[in-house]
Design a protein around this motif. Structure first.
Motif, PDB file in Angstrom:
ATOM      1  N   LEU A   1       0.858  -1.189   0.000  1.00  0.00           N
ATOM      2  CA  LEU A   1       0.000   0.000   0.000  1.00  0.00           C
ATOM      3  C   LEU A   1       0.894   1.239   0.000  1.00  0.00           C
ATOM      4  O   LEU A   1       1.988   1.228   0.570  1.00  0.00           O
ATOM      5  CB  LEU A   1      -0.915  -0.006   1.231  1.00  0.00           C
ATOM      6  N   LYS A   2       0.409   2.287  -0.637  1.00  0.00           N
ATOM      7  CA  LYS A   2       1.203   3.507  -0.735  1.00  0.00           C
ATOM      8  C   LYS A   2       0.640   4.583   0.183  1.00  0.00           C
ATOM      9  O   LYS A   2      -0.554   4.861   0.181  1.00  0.00           O
ATOM     10  CB  LYS A   2       1.203   4.011  -2.172  1.00  0.00           C
ATOM     11  N   LEU A   3       1.515   5.167   1.013  1.00  0.00           N
ATOM     12  CA  LEU A   3       1.158   6.271   1.897  1.00  0.00           C
ATOM     13  C   LEU A   3       1.683   7.556   1.298  1.00  0.00           C
ATOM     14  O   LEU A   3       2.889   7.703   1.082  1.00  0.00           O
ATOM     15  CB  LEU A   3       1.746   6.059   3.306  1.00  0.00           C
ATOM     16  N   GLU A   4       0.800   8.475   1.013  1.00  0.00           N
ATOM     17  CA  GLU A   4       1.163   9.727   0.342  1.00  0.00           C
ATOM     18  C   GLU A   4       1.123  10.873   1.350  1.00  0.00           C
ATOM     19  O   GLU A   4       0.187  10.972   2.155  1.00  0.00           O
ATOM     20  CB  GLU A   4       0.175  10.005  -0.800  1.00  0.00           C
ATOM     21  N   ILE A   5       2.148  11.729   1.289  1.00  0.00           N
ATOM     22  CA  ILE A   5       2.211  12.910   2.153  1.00  0.00           C
ATOM     23  C   ILE A   5       1.774  14.113   1.329  1.00  0.00           C
ATOM     24  O   ILE A   5       2.302  14.364   0.241  1.00  0.00           O
ATOM     25  CB  ILE A   5       3.631  13.121   2.710  1.00  0.00           C
ATOM     26  N   LEU A   6       0.790  14.874   1.843  1.00  0.00           N
ATOM     27  CA  LEU A   6       0.243  16.015   1.112  1.00  0.00           C
ATOM     28  C   LEU A   6       0.406  17.293   1.902  1.00  0.00           C
ATOM     29  O   LEU A   6       0.234  17.316   3.124  1.00  0.00           O
ATOM     30  CB  LEU A   6      -1.258  15.795   0.840  1.00  0.00           C
ATOM     31  N   SER A   7       0.699  18.331   1.163  1.00  0.00           N
ATOM     32  CA  SER A   7       0.696  19.654   1.786  1.00  0.00           C
ATOM     33  C   SER A   7      -0.744  20.129   1.898  1.00  0.00           C
ATOM     34  O   SER A   7      -1.664  19.525   1.346  1.00  0.00           O
ATOM     35  CB  SER A   7       1.500  20.641   0.944  1.00  0.00           C
ATOM     36  N   ASN A   8      -0.941  21.233   2.559  1.00  0.00           N
ATOM     37  CA  ASN A   8      -2.288  21.785   2.712  1.00  0.00           C
ATOM     38  C   ASN A   8      -2.920  22.092   1.363  1.00  0.00           C
ATOM     39  O   ASN A   8      -4.067  21.759   1.098  1.00  0.00           O
ATOM     40  CB  ASN A   8      -2.226  23.056   3.571  1.00  0.00           C
ATOM     41  N   GLU A   9      -2.090  22.698   0.451  1.00  0.00           N
ATOM     42  CA  GLU A   9      -2.599  23.060  -0.874  1.00  0.00           C
ATOM     43  C   GLU A   9      -2.911  21.799  -1.681  1.00  0.00           C
ATOM     44  O   GLU A   9      -3.928  21.733  -2.396  1.00  0.00           O
ATOM     45  CB  GLU A   9      -1.585  23.924  -1.618  1.00  0.00           C
ATOM     46  N   GLU A  10      -2.032  20.816  -1.609  1.00  0.00           N
ATOM     47  CA  GLU A  10      -2.253  19.571  -2.350  1.00  0.00           C
ATOM     48  C   GLU A  10      -3.513  18.846  -1.852  1.00  0.00           C
ATOM     49  O   GLU A  10      -4.267  18.281  -2.654  1.00  0.00           O
ATOM     50  CB  GLU A  10      -1.036  18.659  -2.209  1.00  0.00           C
ATOM     51  N   PHE A  11      -3.710  18.873  -0.539  1.00  0.00           N
ATOM     52  CA  PHE A  11      -4.893  18.218   0.038  1.00  0.00           C
ATOM     53  C   PHE A  11      -6.180  18.860  -0.491  1.00  0.00           C
ATOM     54  O   PHE A  11      -7.091  18.172  -0.946  1.00  0.00           O
ATOM     55  CB  PHE A  11      -4.865  18.295   1.566  1.00  0.00           C
ATOM     56  N   ILE A  12      -6.219  20.206  -0.473  1.00  0.00           N
ATOM     57  CA  ILE A  12      -7.424  20.916  -0.926  1.00  0.00           C
ATOM     58  C   ILE A  12      -7.646  20.681  -2.412  1.00  0.00           C
ATOM     59  O   ILE A  12      -8.758  20.414  -2.869  1.00  0.00           O
ATOM     60  CB  ILE A  12      -7.308  22.423  -0.624  1.00  0.00           C
ATOM     61  N   SER A  13      -6.555  20.772  -3.182  1.00  0.00           N
ATOM     62  CA  SER A  13      -6.650  20.620  -4.633  1.00  0.00           C
ATOM     63  C   SER A  13      -7.064  19.216  -5.022  1.00  0.00           C
ATOM     64  O   SER A  13      -7.884  19.001  -5.919  1.00  0.00           O
ATOM     65  CB  SER A  13      -5.303  20.961  -5.280  1.00  0.00           C
ATOM     66  N   GLN A  14      -6.506  18.211  -4.325  1.00  0.00           N
ATOM     67  CA  GLN A  14      -6.754  16.809  -4.693  1.00  0.00           C
ATOM     68  C   GLN A  14      -8.116  16.320  -4.241  1.00  0.00           C
ATOM     69  O   GLN A  14      -8.761  15.535  -4.937  1.00  0.00           O
ATOM     70  CB  GLN A  14      -5.648  15.933  -4.079  1.00  0.00           C
ATOM     71  N   THR A  15      -8.605  16.774  -3.086  1.00  0.00           N
ATOM     72  CA  THR A  15      -9.844  16.221  -2.514  1.00  0.00           C
ATOM     73  C   THR A  15     -11.040  17.145  -2.671  1.00  0.00           C
ATOM     74  O   THR A  15     -12.178  16.678  -2.717  1.00  0.00           O
ATOM     75  CB  THR A  15      -9.647  15.941  -1.019  1.00  0.00           C
ATOM     76  N   GLY A  16     -10.793  18.447  -2.713  1.00  0.00           N
ATOM     77  CA  GLY A  16     -11.900  19.407  -2.737  1.00  0.00           C
ATOM     78  C   GLY A  16     -12.461  19.679  -1.350  1.00  0.00           C
ATOM     79  O   GLY A  16     -13.424  20.451  -1.196  1.00  0.00           O
ATOM     80  N   TYR A  17     -11.891  19.067  -0.297  1.00  0.00           N
ATOM     81  CA  TYR A  17     -12.334  19.326   1.082  1.00  0.00           C
ATOM     82  C   TYR A  17     -11.652  20.579   1.621  1.00  0.00           C
ATOM     83  O   TYR A  17     -10.547  20.958   1.195  1.00  0.00           O
ATOM     84  CB  TYR A  17     -11.994  18.146   1.999  1.00  0.00           C
TER      85      TYR A  17
END
Length: 870
Positions: free
Chosen positions: A164-180
């Motif tokens: 399984l792959k664990l991905e580390i996201l920045s705040n901007e990446e999290f918002i951009s990728q999920t829309g949350y």
């Protein structure tokens, strides 16, 4: 030397199925397990959102893919979150649970225990995306396709081989990728391509629809303990399915479970708290406290578990209120729910789940036991020692010692107190309205309130019976009671009701007391009934005083004693009034009533006088017959001397010689004296009957004396012509005389006579032959009146000389069968006679030192008497 090979368990990838969709086989339970994880993460709330349910691309995309338009369940909390270490070493570590080591965090007890709740995601959908963040940390994203673990063809494929792959996201990446929107800390579980929308895992092909969302809401409402006793923090659950908002607005409304608090004021309830070595039970009826009992906690396995039981009995009105509040009938809502460390344990309490065996008890005693359709409530347990173990499927608890002690001992102790209160105290709180119509009455009447309730019994009757039943309701030994408080309101209510009722009835009846016998009797009857009621109350007070009552309860109970004393004083006054009234009534009895009574008694005397006159005429006729018989006998004797000689030997006493001797002259003289005595007795009776006060017993005694003298004259008349007759006592062979006498005199009554060997017996005693004749005459007369055709005499023993005199008549009247001794009492008759004959017989035999008794121990058809010469 043998070779040793080391082995180890292998964890096949299919373990995921066993711990996931095959173990947790209910979607609602799976979602509740994930909600528990949010609770354990110290989140104050959790949001469960359904997206793309009605419209999605589940069937259009590739099997291993999903998009933003794929069906989803998003579970979002704002707890402490996870970092890479937590995800790797805890979340991905199968069966690991941090809660096994850490029982509580910041005042919250952990809800999970086995570490298998994470596989609930597998139950719900094919794909899982976890987004989590700790405070002052970055976002972590873990993506799982549960299909990757379903390799059935390779027996050596182990679960740890699936990467399984664990991905580390920045705040901007999290918002951009999920829309949350970003968050400081928390976790988001995004479950995509839901099985309930498309998967073959659900054989019945159920879909997420309005009914399934409403069913989920019910489970979520009951998931959290409404009392929140496990923590000072609140925990809120939100359910969102915006696509279905127009279908049913209730789906997206706030989730809460306030039903138990609302019921508390409209039901009968009992609450028991087990803590610190004691059990404190509080019983209430419609919000009014009945008692508080503190007793020793003798439990063993759950002694240290903080446990609280809250049970409610819903009468027909309460069921109507329940339906109005919830929109659901009680039988469809459930019964007794179990909460462990703040969360409900399914399926306990759900409709048709009789985990406590209440319906079984109900079937054994429908009219004396409560069932799940009348009782609702909850059991709350705070278990820091892990005495209770949850089954891995999340459906119930292991039936270990703690579980059995909770259900069989603690629960039944508290439940039966509520049951006895309802059945014995309230008599089921029976209503005047038909039970089946009450729900409609409440539902159709917007202005309906408790003032419109109508019961078959008044509150004062219930209150008194409740008090009388308290000891049986609590059902505890004195030594186990730590403290016992009885409601002051209950006791004061009983005292006030009793006092008001007594005084009101006393004053009302007392106004008519001096003018009406009926009023006096009613008042006396009322207080006699009250005395019986008071005895029950006094007995209950005596029993309750053995407990360690609080001072307030003792003072309150004393007020009941004051009312009882008041009743006693009233009753004494009434008895004084009654004695005076009875005396006045007796002294003022009207002359008319006295005259009527005297006329009635004179008529009775006249009837007896006519009867005596008739008997005297019969006596004269009998005397004439005897004289004629004597003359005929003399002629026969002169013509047949030899035959007369034999008859003389045979009938020694009755037919021996026909010459009149000195004793015969004496006998005639006695007849004159006896007749004069009869006349004098009649005059005395007439005089006595003319007096204002008549002594009935004295009159009967005088009449019995007349009967005695009359019988004596009759006996004289029969014997006057007999030779060798002696007027005083002289030696008589009693069996021979009885045989001769009965053989001759039964013919006069057209009766047969049989002697079973009596003539062969010899028993001589000095007696008055006239008195013995009177005895036999009375017995013959009674047999004739009983329609007897035959008299039988039988000898039983010769020492003492004992004979039976029996007949074939109607026998003893059924009124005297159980007490035959009474027929020898004066005035008691078994025939149409005066009731004097048998009394005289016993008296005469007593002078001969003999006794008589009635016996049914011999096989004779009619009456049977045993005569014993002592």
């Amino acid at each position: 030397m043998s070779e040793i090979k080391e082995l180890n368990f292998k964890t096949n990838v299919l373990i995921k199925n066993i711990l996931g969709k095959e173990l947790i086989n209910n979607d609602n339970i799976a979602i509740m397990e994930l909600v528990k994880n949010s609770f354990d993460a110290l989140s104050k709330n959790v949001i469960i959102e359904f997206k793309n349910i009605k419209s999605n691309d589940d069937h259009l995309i590739q099997p291993g893919a999903y998009t933003n338009n794929t069906s989803k369940i998003i579970i979002r909390d704002f707890g402490i979150g996870m970092d890479s270490t937590d995800i790797e070493n805890k979340w991905l570590n199968i069966a690991y649970s941090d809660k096994k080591k850490v029982k509580s965090k910041h005042g919250r007890l952990m809800a999970g225990a086995k570490g298998v709740g994470r596989f609930s995601c597998d139950r719900l959908g094919q794909f899982l995306d976890i987004y989590s963040k700790k405070s002052k940390s970055t976002y972590y994203h873990l993506k799982i396709d549960w299909k990757d673990f379903e390799i059935e063809s390779d027996k050596d494929a182990e679960i740890n081989q699936i990467k399984l792959k664990l991905e580390i996201l920045s705040n901007e990446e999290f918002i951009s990728q999920t829309g949350y929107t970003s968050f400081e800390n928390g976790t988001i579980l995004e479950i995509s391509k839901l099985h309930k929308v498309w998967s073959v895992y659900n054989e019945k092909k159920k879909k997420w629809n309005v009914d399934s969302f409403l069913d989920l809401r019910k489970h979520l409402e009951k998931l959290i303990n409404p009392n929140q006793a496990y923590t000072s923090d609140s925990f809120e659950i939100k359910l969102l399915a915006k696509e279905f908002h127009s279908d049913n607005k209730l789906i997206n409304s706030p989730i809460n479970n306030p039903i138990f608090q609302k019921l508390n004021f409209r039901t009968t309830s009992i609450e028991a708290i087990v803590e610190n070595g004691t059990i404190i039970s509080t019983l209430k009826d419609k919000g009014q406290e009945i008692f508080i009992l503190e007793e020793l906690n003798n439990l063993i396995h759950i002694k240290n578990c903080k446990t609280k039981l809250t049970l409610y009995y819903l009468n027909p009105y309460s069921k109507g209120y329940f339906k109005k509040e919830t929109g659901t009938e009680l039988k469809n809502y459930g019964s007794i729910y179990l909460f462990l460390n703040g969360f409900r344990i399914p399926p306990y309490g759900e409709p048709n789940n009789d985990w406590l065996g209440l319906e079984v008890r109900k079937g054994q005693g429908y009219a004396r036991n409560l069932g799940t359709r009348e009782v609702i409530g909850q059991i709350e347990i705070i278990d820091e020692e892990e005495k209770f173990r949850i089954i891995s499927s999340r459906e119930g608890l292991v039936n270990n010692d703690a579980y059995l002690e909770l259900t069989k001992q603690l629960f039944m102790k508290i439940f039966t107190r509520l049951e006895k209160f309802v059945v014995n105290g309230l008599k089921w709180d029976s209503t005047i309205h038909e039970d089946k119509n009450i729900e409609k009455l409440i539902e159709n009447d917007p202005e309906w309130d408790i003032t419109k309730e109508r019961y078959k019994e008044t509150e004062d009757i219930k209150s008194r019976r409740i008090f009388e039943s308290l000891k049986s309701i609590i059902n505890v030994t004195n030594k186990n009671v730590v403290d016992f408080t009885i409601s002051e309101d209950l006791i004061k209510r009983i005292s006030a009701q009793q006092k008001e009722k007594v005084e009101k009835e006393y004053q009302k009846l007392l106004q008519k007391f001096t003018n009406s016998n009926e009023s006096r009797d009613a008042l006396i009857k009322f207080f006699e009934e009250q005395t019986q009621i008071d005895k029950k109350i006094q007995d209950q007070i005596k029993q309750l005083n053995k407990y360690k009552l609080t001072e307030k309860s003792k003072i309150a109970i004393e007020s009941i004693n004051d009312v009882l004393k008041l009743k006693d004083s009233y009753l004494k006054e009434i008895n004084i009034y009654k004695e005076k009234a009875d005396k006045a009534e007796k002294n003022n009895k009207s002359l008319f009533e006295l005259t009527k009574e005297l006329e009635r008694k004179n008529a009775l005397i006249e009837k007896e006088r006519q009867k005596l006159i008739k008997q005297n005429k019969q006596l004269e006729e009998e005397h004439k017959k005897e004289v004629n018989k004597r003359k005929i006998a003399e002629k026969e004797a002169n013509s047949e001397r030899e035959k007369a000689k034999r008859e003389k030997e045979k009938n020694t006493y009755l037919l021996a010689d026909k010459t009149i001797n000195t004793d015969t002259h004496s006998l005639i003289h006695n007849i004159k004296i006896t007749s004069a005595g009869i006349n004098a007795s009649i005059d005395n009776i007439i005089y006595e009957l003319q007096q204002p006060h008549i002594d009935k017993l004295s009159v009967i005694n005088k009449i019995s004396r007349i009967k005695y003298n009359n019988d004596k004259v009759l006996a004289y008349s029969k014997l006057i012509s007999k030779a060798d007759f002696k007027s005083d006592k002289f030696p008589i062979n009693i069996p021979k005389y009885i045989n001769e006498y009965l053989g001759l005199n039964t013919r006069d009554f057209s009766m047969n006579y049989h002697s079973n060997g009596l003539i062969n017996e010899s028993f001589i005693r000095n007696i008055n032959i006239v008195e013995l004749s009177m005895v036999l005459d009375n017995l013959i007369s009674n047999s004739k009146k009983a329609l007897a055709k035959t008299i039988i005499v039988d000898t039983i023993t010769t020492d003492p000389f004992t004979i039976l005199i029996a007949d074939d008549g109607k026998g003893l009247h059924h009124d005297f069968v159980n007490n035959p001794e009474i027929i020898f009492d004066l005035g008691i008759t078994n025939t149409d006679g005066s009731g004097i004959g048998l009394f005289t017989v016993r008296d005469l035999l007593s002078d001969m030192n003999a006794s008589i008794e009635y016996t049914n121990s011999y096989n004779y058809k009619g009456a049977c008497f045993k005569i014993i010469f002592k």
